[in-house]
Structure formats: structure tokens, C-alpha cells
Design an enzyme around this catalytic site. Sequence first.
Site, mmCIF file in Angstrom:
data_model
loop_
_atom_site.group_PDB
_atom_site.id
_atom_site.type_symbol
_atom_site.label_atom_id
_atom_site.label_comp_id
_atom_site.label_asym_id
_atom_site.label_seq_id
_atom_site.Cartn_x
_atom_site.Cartn_y
_atom_site.Cartn_z
ATOM 1 N N GLU A 44 0.726 -1.272 -0.040
ATOM 2 C CA GLU A 44 0.142 -0.091 -0.063
ATOM 3 C C GLU A 44 1.016 1.279 0.209
ATOM 4 O OE1 GLU A 44 -4.000 -1.724 2.541
ATOM 5 O OE2 GLU A 44 -2.110 -1.044 3.449
ATOM 6 N N GLU A 58 -7.428 -1.784 10.467
ATOM 7 C CA GLU A 58 -6.734 -0.402 11.141
ATOM 8 C C GLU A 58 -7.505 0.726 11.537
ATOM 9 O OE1 GLU A 58 -5.810 -2.106 7.818
ATOM 10 O OE2 GLU A 58 -4.321 -3.270 8.717
ATOM 11 N N ASP A 95 -11.694 -6.578 -2.328
ATOM 12 C CA ASP A 95 -12.381 -7.785 -2.248
ATOM 13 C C ASP A 95 -13.772 -7.706 -1.863
ATOM 14 O OD1 ASP A 95 -10.351 -7.697 0.189
ATOM 15 O OD2 ASP A 95 -12.403 -8.722 0.923
HETATM 16 O O1 OS5 Z 1 -4.057 -4.921 6.583
HETATM 17 C C1 OS5 Z 1 -4.923 -5.918 6.299
HETATM 18 C C2 OS5 Z 1 -6.379 -5.124 6.356
HETATM 19 N N1 OS5 Z 1 -6.296 -4.642 4.832
HETATM 20 C C3 OS5 Z 1 -7.680 -4.326 4.324
HETATM 21 C C4 OS5 Z 1 -8.615 -5.567 4.040
HETATM 22 C C5 OS5 Z 1 -9.612 -6.283 4.552
HETATM 23 N N2 OS5 Z 1 -9.632 -6.475 6.086
HETATM 24 C C6 OS5 Z 1 -10.401 -7.390 6.648
HETATM 25 N N3 OS5 Z 1 -11.262 -8.175 5.632
HETATM 26 C C7 OS5 Z 1 -11.060 -8.108 4.572
HETATM 27 N N4 OS5 Z 1 -11.928 -8.946 3.716
HETATM 28 C C8 OS5 Z 1 -10.281 -7.104 3.847
HETATM 29 N N5 OS5 Z 1 -9.946 -6.939 2.494
HETATM 30 C C9 OS5 Z 1 -8.857 -5.706 2.565
HETATM 31 C C10 OS5 Z 1 -5.697 -5.592 4.101
HETATM 32 C C11 OS5 Z 1 -4.844 -6.531 4.931
HETATM 33 C C12 OS5 Z 1 -5.529 -8.150 4.911
HETATM 34 S S1 OS5 Z 1 -4.315 -9.107 5.794
HETATM 35 C C13 OS5 Z 1 -3.698 -9.697 4.416
HETATM 36 C C14 OS5 Z 1 -2.439 -10.603 4.826
HETATM 37 C C15 OS5 Z 1 -2.079 -11.055 3.220
HETATM 38 C C16 OS5 Z 1 -0.582 -11.541 3.674
HETATM 39 N N6 OS5 Z 1 0.102 -12.407 4.516
HETATM 40 N N7 OS5 Z 1 1.211 -12.926 4.260
HETATM 41 N N8 OS5 Z 1 1.490 -12.267 3.294
HETATM 42 C C17 OS5 Z 1 0.712 -11.616 2.656
HETATM 43 C C18 OS5 Z 1 2.845 -12.369 2.867
HETATM 44 C C19 OS5 Z 1 3.817 -11.577 3.306
HETATM 45 C C20 OS5 Z 1 4.906 -12.324 3.849
HETATM 46 C C21 OS5 Z 1 6.131 -11.719 4.705
HETATM 47 C C22 OS5 Z 1 5.756 -10.333 5.002
HETATM 48 C C23 OS5 Z 1 4.832 -9.710 4.184
HETATM 49 C C24 OS5 Z 1 3.768 -10.317 3.626
#
Ligand code: OS5
Length: 230
Positions: free
Chosen positions: A11, A172, A195
Site C-alpha cells: 500500500e 486498522e 475484495d
Molecule cells: O491490512 C489488512 C487489512 N487490509 C484491508 C482489507 C481487509 N480487512 C479485513 N477483511 C477483508 N476482507 C479485507 N480486505 C482488505 C488488508 C490486510 C489484510 S491481511 C492480508 C495478509 C496477506 C498476507 N499475509 N502474508 N503475506 C501476505 C505475505 C507476506 C510475507 C511476509 C511479509 C509480508 C507479507
Amino acid sequence: MIGILCAMREELEPILEYVEVKEVIDYGRNKYYLARFQNKDLVLAYSKIGKVNSATTATIMIEKFNARKVLFSGVAGAVDEDLKIGDLIIATKTCQHDIDLTVFGYEPGFVPESKVYFDCDKGLNDIAKSVAKKLDIKLKEGIIASGDQFIHNKEKKEWIKKTFNASAIEMEGGAVGNVCWTLDVPFFMLRAISDTAEEGAGVDFDKFLEESSKVSAKFLVEMLKEINEK
Ligand code: OS5
């Protein structure tokens, strides 16, 4: 000093492309980018995911780096039916859908001596609306609900919609709103939809995170041009 906050690296990175980074400071297991954009001083960071991380980073931006407003840019899950992937939404107010002291007679989202909804800054929202009008961009305004859960379930999403009258969901905004209310700092929340927050949301999120982050970043930069602050 204007604070620009995101949750995820994906982001923040598209915003960094538009600004002139002067210094990167390591603090509290995070990086804070001190930058200039059109005579404005900025501090930018991505907090890592969730309410605790984003509250911590917002507090550091305000207390250590003297941010006098906090602007959040990122992605969100759609709750409102008319929000499609890539659409933009600004929050009128934010809340925390995962707070539950209902057994003590409190309404969902409420803790004693605080409140359910944290208002976003009207002046910043007016700037967003005028930028959207000028550029002919669809921009929705509504309540954004946060919790430490990635929502991928229609039933849960409908509960959040009904209980908080929310238009979008993320992880957040309620926490950053709470910090900004506590410290009396204007707060702005911008999200592009990644999404539907229903079954399959994880797949859509992975597919659209980069694209929707860029949509939000581009709009935020257009807004920055209209904000008068050194
Ligand atoms: O910050 C989190 C909230 N964001 C908005 C969002 C959201 N929140 C709740 N429910 C939904 N349906 C939502 N849609 C958008 C986005 C974010 C969601 S948590 C995503 C985690 C994805 C992820 N996990 N591991 N990785 C990616 C890879 C990685 C590996 C190492 C370091 C960093 C990333």
C-alpha cells in the site's frame, strides 16, 4: 508535518514513488520515511497489519515525528453492494467491530470512557470530494469498520453491516481513529476495494492488492496537492 500511513508495504510503495524521500529513520521496528512533496513535509510508514500495529505507528508519527494530521491509504473489503473492486471509499467515521463488552450491557464496539465511532476530518473529506469531482472519479463516503480479522464470510460481513452500518471493512481504521481522537489530530481514511469480504475474498485480495493499492495511492497524491500545509 503530514503523516501518511498504510498497513502493508504494497500500500505504501506506490505513494513513495511520487514523493522525494529525504531520510529513512528506523524506529520501533519500523521505517519512517521523511519526505517532501510540493513544499510539504511528510512522514510516511507502513505499520504492518492490524489494530495494534497501526495504533502504534500512528502514535509514533504524531508524538515523535510531529504529524499534525494523519492520512491513511490502502485497500478494504466491500460491504456496501454498490462498491466494486477498485472503487474508492472515504470514511465518515471508523469503528472497531471486534470490541465486545455486550455482556456488561454495552453496545458492540464500545468500551467505557471511549466511544464506538471516531469521526474523520470534515475538511479533508471535503478536499477528497472536490478532487473526485474535478477528476470525475467515483468516490463513496461511509462508515468503515475495523477488527483484527480478515473477513471472508458473508454472514459475518452482514453482521458487521447491520450492527455498525458499515460500508467497508478493514483491520486498522478504528484503531487509528481512536489514536487521533485521543491526541486531537485530524484523521482521514481512504481505501480502494480489493475484495468482497465473502467466501473467496482471500483469492481476490491476492489478485487485486497491488492494483487497488495503486488506485488509493494515486488519489491520495492528488489530494496532497490540495492540502495547504508546510
Ligand atoms: O491490512 C489488512 C487489512 N487490509 C484491508 C482489507 C481487509 N480487512 C479485513 N477483511 C477483508 N476482507 C479485507 N480486505 C482488505 C488488508 C490486510 C489484510 S491481511 C492480508 C495478509 C496477506 C498476507 N499475509 N502474508 N503475506 C501476505 C505475505 C507476506 C510475507 C511476509 C511479509 C509480508 C507479507
